[in-house]
Design an enzyme around this catalytic site. Structure first.
Site, PDB file in Angstrom:
ATOM      1  N   LYS A 271     -16.686   9.911   2.225  1.00 45.47           N
ATOM      2  CA  LYS A 271     -17.793   9.209   1.561  1.00 45.47           C
ATOM      3  C   LYS A 271     -19.079   9.436   2.361  1.00 45.47           C
ATOM      4  N   LEU A 272     -20.236   9.252   1.700  1.00 46.00           N
ATOM      5  CA  LEU A 272     -21.507   9.722   2.272  1.00 46.00           C
ATOM      6  C   LEU A 272     -21.749   9.250   3.720  1.00 46.00           C
TER       7      LEU A 272
ATOM      8  N   ILE B 118       1.820   0.331  -6.532  1.00 46.51           N
ATOM      9  CA  ILE B 118       1.530  -0.820  -7.410  1.00 46.51           C
ATOM     10  C   ILE B 118       2.156  -0.657  -8.788  1.00 46.51           C
TER      11      ILE B 118
ATOM     12  N   TYR C 104     -13.429   8.696 -12.353  1.00 47.18           N
ATOM     13  CA  TYR C 104     -13.179   7.508 -11.514  1.00 47.18           C
ATOM     14  C   TYR C 104     -13.674   6.240 -12.196  1.00 47.18           C
TER      15      TYR C 104
ATOM     16  N   ASP D  98       0.862  -1.195   0.000  1.00 48.38           N
ATOM     17  CA  ASP D  98       0.000   0.000   0.000  1.00 48.38           C
ATOM     18  C   ASP D  98       0.897   1.244   0.000  1.00 48.38           C
ATOM     19  N   LYS D  99       0.533   2.188  -0.825  1.00 48.29           N
ATOM     20  CA  LYS D  99       1.320   3.431  -0.946  1.00 48.29           C
ATOM     21  C   LYS D  99       1.092   4.365   0.244  1.00 48.29           C
TER      22      LYS D  99
ATOM     23  N   LYS E  81     -11.633   2.952 -13.686  1.00 48.29           N
ATOM     24  CA  LYS E  81     -11.866   1.561 -13.226  1.00 48.29           C
ATOM     25  C   LYS E  81     -12.276   0.689 -14.417  1.00 48.29           C
TER      26      LYS E  81
ATOM     27  N   THR F 253      -2.980   5.839 -11.055  1.00 47.51           N
ATOM     28  CA  THR F 253      -3.046   4.632 -10.216  1.00 47.51           C
ATOM     29  C   THR F 253      -3.949   3.562 -10.825  1.00 47.51           C
TER      30      THR F 253
ATOM     31  N   ALA G  58      -6.006  -1.740  -4.497  1.00 44.63           N
ATOM     32  CA  ALA G  58      -5.433  -0.380  -4.525  1.00 44.63           C
ATOM     33  C   ALA G  58      -6.022   0.444  -5.665  1.00 44.63           C
TER      34      ALA G  58
ATOM     35  N   THR H 176     -15.898  -2.118  -9.492  1.00 48.02           N
ATOM     36  CA  THR H 176     -17.094  -1.419  -9.003  1.00 48.02           C
ATOM     37  C   THR H 176     -18.272  -1.516  -9.977  1.00 48.02           C
ATOM     38  N   ASP H 177     -19.463  -1.356  -9.445  1.00 53.14           N
ATOM     39  CA  ASP H 177     -20.661  -1.325 -10.308  1.00 53.14           C
ATOM     40  C   ASP H 177     -20.722  -0.052 -11.149  1.00 53.14           C
ATOM     41  N   GLU H 178     -19.929   0.968 -10.765  1.00 51.70           N
ATOM     42  CA  GLU H 178     -20.015   2.256 -11.483  1.00 51.70           C
ATOM     43  C   GLU H 178     -19.562   2.146 -12.927  1.00 51.70           C
TER      44      GLU H 178
ATOM     45  N   ILE I 277     -26.547  17.227   1.238  1.00 54.86           N
ATOM     46  CA  ILE I 277     -27.245  16.340   0.298  1.00 54.86           C
ATOM     47  C   ILE I 277     -27.055  16.938  -1.085  1.00 54.86           C
TER      48      ILE I 277
HETATM   49  P1  NAD Z   1      -9.805   3.492  -0.370  1.00 57.63           P
HETATM   50  O1  NAD Z   1      -9.643   4.768  -1.121  1.00 57.63           O
HETATM   51  O2  NAD Z   1     -10.357   3.518   1.009  1.00 57.63           O
HETATM   52  O3  NAD Z   1      -8.387   2.741  -0.275  1.00 57.63           O
HETATM   53  C1  NAD Z   1      -7.503   2.656  -1.353  1.00 57.63           C
HETATM   54  C2  NAD Z   1      -6.173   2.145  -0.830  1.00 57.63           C
HETATM   55  O4  NAD Z   1      -5.266   2.024  -1.942  1.00 57.63           O
HETATM   56  C3  NAD Z   1      -5.497   3.107   0.169  1.00 57.63           C
HETATM   57  O5  NAD Z   1      -4.991   2.382   1.266  1.00 57.63           O
HETATM   58  C4  NAD Z   1      -4.371   3.739  -0.636  1.00 57.63           C
HETATM   59  O6  NAD Z   1      -3.254   4.113   0.153  1.00 57.63           O
HETATM   60  C5  NAD Z   1      -4.028   2.610  -1.594  1.00 57.63           C
HETATM   61  N1  NAD Z   1      -3.403   3.103  -2.834  1.00 57.63           N
HETATM   62  C6  NAD Z   1      -3.832   4.118  -3.625  1.00 57.63           C
HETATM   63  N2  NAD Z   1      -2.989   4.280  -4.666  1.00 57.63           N
HETATM   64  C7  NAD Z   1      -2.045   3.317  -4.538  1.00 57.63           C
HETATM   65  C8  NAD Z   1      -0.904   2.950  -5.313  1.00 57.63           C
HETATM   66  N3  NAD Z   1      -0.586   3.616  -6.445  1.00 57.63           N
HETATM   67  N4  NAD Z   1      -0.142   1.905  -4.909  1.00 57.63           N
HETATM   68  C9  NAD Z   1      -0.454   1.240  -3.760  1.00 57.63           C
HETATM   69  N5  NAD Z   1      -1.498   1.564  -2.982  1.00 57.63           N
HETATM   70  C10 NAD Z   1      -2.288   2.580  -3.364  1.00 57.63           C
HETATM   71  O7  NAD Z   1     -10.661   2.547  -1.315  1.00 57.63           O
HETATM   72  P2  NAD Z   1     -11.771   1.466  -0.939  1.00 57.63           P
HETATM   73  O8  NAD Z   1     -13.075   2.145  -0.780  1.00 57.63           O
HETATM   74  O9  NAD Z   1     -11.247   0.597   0.143  1.00 57.63           O
HETATM   75  O10 NAD Z   1     -11.841   0.655  -2.325  1.00 57.63           O
HETATM   76  C11 NAD Z   1     -10.958  -0.433  -2.559  1.00 57.63           C
HETATM   77  C12 NAD Z   1     -11.213  -0.973  -3.948  1.00 57.63           C
HETATM   78  O11 NAD Z   1     -12.561  -1.406  -4.047  1.00 57.63           O
HETATM   79  C13 NAD Z   1     -11.022   0.064  -5.061  1.00 57.63           C
HETATM   80  O12 NAD Z   1     -10.422  -0.582  -6.146  1.00 57.63           O
HETATM   81  C14 NAD Z   1     -12.430   0.509  -5.393  1.00 57.63           C
HETATM   82  O13 NAD Z   1     -12.522   0.915  -6.742  1.00 57.63           O
HETATM   83  C15 NAD Z   1     -13.199  -0.769  -5.140  1.00 57.63           C
HETATM   84  N6  NAD Z   1     -14.607  -0.598  -4.732  1.00 57.63           N
HETATM   85  C16 NAD Z   1     -14.943   0.234  -3.713  1.00 57.63           C
HETATM   86  C17 NAD Z   1     -16.268   0.329  -3.304  1.00 57.63           C
HETATM   87  C18 NAD Z   1     -16.697   1.208  -2.158  1.00 57.63           C
HETATM   88  O14 NAD Z   1     -17.901   1.355  -1.927  1.00 57.63           O
HETATM   89  N7  NAD Z   1     -15.783   1.797  -1.383  1.00 57.63           N
HETATM   90  C19 NAD Z   1     -17.254  -0.435  -3.951  1.00 57.63           C
HETATM   91  C20 NAD Z   1     -16.871  -1.267  -5.024  1.00 57.63           C
HETATM   92  C21 NAD Z   1     -15.535  -1.349  -5.384  1.00 57.63           C
HETATM   93  O1  DAU Z   2     -20.862   2.022  -6.326  1.00 51.89           O
HETATM   94  C1  DAU Z   2     -19.596   1.714  -5.838  1.00 51.89           C
HETATM   95  C2  DAU Z   2     -18.835   2.987  -5.564  1.00 51.89           C
HETATM   96  O2  DAU Z   2     -19.408   3.562  -4.395  1.00 51.89           O
HETATM   97  C3  DAU Z   2     -17.344   2.780  -5.399  1.00 51.89           C
HETATM   98  O3  DAU Z   2     -16.802   2.304  -6.602  1.00 51.89           O
HETATM   99  C4  DAU Z   2     -16.655   4.092  -5.010  1.00 51.89           C
HETATM  100  O4  DAU Z   2     -15.276   3.857  -4.757  1.00 51.89           O
HETATM  101  C5  DAU Z   2     -17.321   4.596  -3.740  1.00 51.89           C
HETATM  102  O5  DAU Z   2     -16.754   5.836  -3.356  1.00 51.89           O
HETATM  103  C6  DAU Z   2     -18.819   4.758  -3.941  1.00 51.89           C
HETATM  104  O6  DAU Z   2     -19.105   5.831  -4.890  1.00 51.89           O
HETATM  105  P1  DAU Z   2     -20.331   6.854  -4.663  1.00 51.89           P
HETATM  106  O7  DAU Z   2     -20.061   8.074  -5.418  1.00 51.89           O
HETATM  107  O8  DAU Z   2     -21.622   6.167  -4.865  1.00 51.89           O
HETATM  108  O9  DAU Z   2     -20.146   7.067  -3.048  1.00 51.89           O
HETATM  109  P2  DAU Z   2     -20.183   8.406  -2.161  1.00 51.89           P
HETATM  110  O10 DAU Z   2     -20.167   7.955  -0.743  1.00 51.89           O
HETATM  111  O11 DAU Z   2     -19.180   9.410  -2.577  1.00 51.89           O
HETATM  112  O12 DAU Z   2     -21.621   9.005  -2.478  1.00 51.89           O
HETATM  113  C7  DAU Z   2     -22.783   8.203  -2.274  1.00 51.89           C
HETATM  114  C8  DAU Z   2     -23.979   9.030  -2.745  1.00 51.89           C
HETATM  115  O13 DAU Z   2     -24.146  10.140  -1.851  1.00 51.89           O
HETATM  116  C9  DAU Z   2     -23.782   9.633  -4.120  1.00 51.89           C
HETATM  117  O14 DAU Z   2     -25.033   9.621  -4.803  1.00 51.89           O
HETATM  118  C10 DAU Z   2     -23.355  11.067  -3.844  1.00 51.89           C
HETATM  119  C11 DAU Z   2     -24.077  11.389  -2.547  1.00 51.89           C
HETATM  120  N1  DAU Z   2     -23.376  12.354  -1.653  1.00 51.89           N
HETATM  121  C12 DAU Z   2     -22.085  12.110  -1.347  1.00 51.89           C
HETATM  122  C13 DAU Z   2     -21.393  12.970  -0.511  1.00 51.89           C
HETATM  123  C14 DAU Z   2     -19.939  12.735  -0.182  1.00 51.89           C
HETATM  124  C15 DAU Z   2     -24.084  13.425  -1.107  1.00 51.89           C
HETATM  125  O15 DAU Z   2     -25.287  13.611  -1.368  1.00 51.89           O
HETATM  126  N2  DAU Z   2     -23.406  14.267  -0.265  1.00 51.89           N
HETATM  127  C16 DAU Z   2     -22.085  14.106   0.026  1.00 51.89           C
HETATM  128  O16 DAU Z   2     -21.512  14.956   0.771  1.00 51.89           O
END
Ligand code: NAD
Ligand code: DAU
Length: 359
Positions: A197-198, A58, A158, A31-32, A162, A98, A80, A132-134, A214
């Protein structure tokens, strides 16, 4: 042993902690430690000899090659990434670097290593790419949920980055035969979720007496999955997934953002009541996210049918545990809300106009 990338982030650290609580197989954690990586997430295992933490990128193929040669992991679980949509709107370059170039460098190092393995190790090797589903874009209210064959239509820098990484992984299987697995998961929530995140933002802002922002009308829909269920699904895919296949992972928990925020306020009103009024009073409508995807929903029938995975938590049980975790871990929250975090909050929210409540 296995090699995990991004194991100090939200999902990665939950995965490493879960893994070592269930299995004696060691984990190398590369992890970076960007702003999103937090070594404190792994405090419970900092003396555990089964956990080898390496700070590095990575995309550093020499480093990855050296780790592969030294530790000979049987599998890579690749978390990552730059993961926050709003940050990708303010600064896409890091996402390209990344998520695309980094994943490419990792794949190249892994391919070079894997090509020279003895036949049995070669066929047992796995590269599991966490996505991700996005990547599938946005749904309207009456569309069917995303399946593994839904067309890619990413809408943010983003999700585009992905999507590109998913395509690279796919091509390494198709062209070189690398035994890859790709998972596309919906929104996670739970412990160690960074408060940009939200869900963690709402919990931490609520308790700090700050506005609960919101975006737009708050009617955007996300499909929420408790993070430990995502970790269980990944372990299951690693054991039984078929190389080259894609598995969608989701919780069948579609919720509008405003409803999620209401639930969080109501739980906080019970567990940590204010001296007067409700946390709902802090809800503030702000300018929408550009290009905001309206709805995500995952059809998780393939992983259930083929691998027997189902989420253990409902939204109601998972969200209560999450709020309780944040209440119980105030030092972790204070620690991550450092100078850099405050600068991000200023950048993301100061230019958003505050609107009237939309009923
Ligand atoms: P996060 O942002 O919390 O963590 C990312 C981690 O990757 C951090 O520890 C960061 O230091 C490390 N990193 C970033 N760049 C790097 C690099 N170049 N080399 C090595 N390490 C590096 O992310 P998360 O929410 O834990 O998501 C993890 C994975 O799951 C991602 O690939 C994301 O796209 C995917 N994902 C996330 C969600 C979600 O809801 N959070 C949902 C579906 C998929
Ligand atoms: O669907 C999977 C994805 O979910 C992952 O791939 C991403 O890494 C993860 O960050 C997440 O993306 P979203 O954009 O859906 O998550 P976020 O928590 O940023 O926002 C969730 C919803 O809430 C989105 O519709 C935006 C809204 N939002 C978010 C923030 C931060 C608000 O209304 N207010 C806010 O301040």
């Amino acid at each position: 042993m296995i090699l995990v990338t991004g194991g100090a982030g939200f999902i990665g650290s939950n995965f490493v902690l879960d893994w070592l609580s269930q299995d004696d197989e060691p984990v190398i954690n590369l992890d970076k430690l960007t702003y999103a990586g937090n070594i404190n997430n792994l405090a419970n295992i900092n003396k555990d000899p089964r956990h080898i933490f390496i700070q590095g990128d990575i995309g550093d193929t020499a480093l990855v090659a050296a780790l592969l040669a030294q530790y000979k992991p049987r599998a890579i679980v690749h978390f990552a990434a730059e993961s926050h949509v709003d940050r990708s709107i303010h600064g896409p370059a890091a996402f390209i670097e990344t998520n695309i170039n980094g994943t490419f460098g990792l794949l190249e190092a892994v391919r070079a290593h894997w090509t020279n393995l003895p036949a049995a190790e070669k066929s047992a090797f796995r590269f599991l790419h966490v996505s991700t589903d996005e990547v599938y874009g946005t749904l309207s209210a009456d569309d069917a949920p995303f399946t593994e064959t839904s067309a890619y239509a990413p809408n943010s820098p983003y999700s585009a980055s992905k999507a590109a990484s998913d395509h690279l992984v796919r091509s390494y299987h198709h062209t070189y035969g690398l035994p890859t697995l790709t998972t596309n998961c919906s929104n996670n929530y739970g412990p160690y979720h960074f408060p940009e995140k939200l869900i963690p933002l709402i919990i931490t802002n609520a308790r700090a007496g700050k506005p609960l922002p919101i975006y737009g009308d708050g009617q955007q829909v996300r499909d929420w999955l408790y993070v430990s269920d995502h970790c269980t699904a990944i372990r299951r895919v690693l054991v039984a997934g078929k190389p080259g296949e894609v598995y969608n992972i989701g919780g069948w928990n579609e919720k509008a953002n405003l409803d999620v925020v209401h639930v969080l306020c109501d739980i906080l009103d019970t567990l940590d009541p204010k001296s007067d009024g409700s946390y709902r009073d802090q809800i503030t409508y702000v300018t929408d996210r550009p290009g905001h995807d309206r709805r995500y929903a995952i059809d998780a029938r393939k992983i259930e049918r083929e691998l027997g995975w189902k989420p253990a938590e409902t939204f109601e049980t998972g969200i209560r545990k999450t709020v309780q975790w944040y209440l119980d871990n105030q030092p972790w929250v204070s620690d991550v809300q450092s100078g850099a975090y405050l600068k991000w909050v200023e950048k993301n929210y100061s230019q958003r106009q505050v609107g009237e409540e939309i009923s």
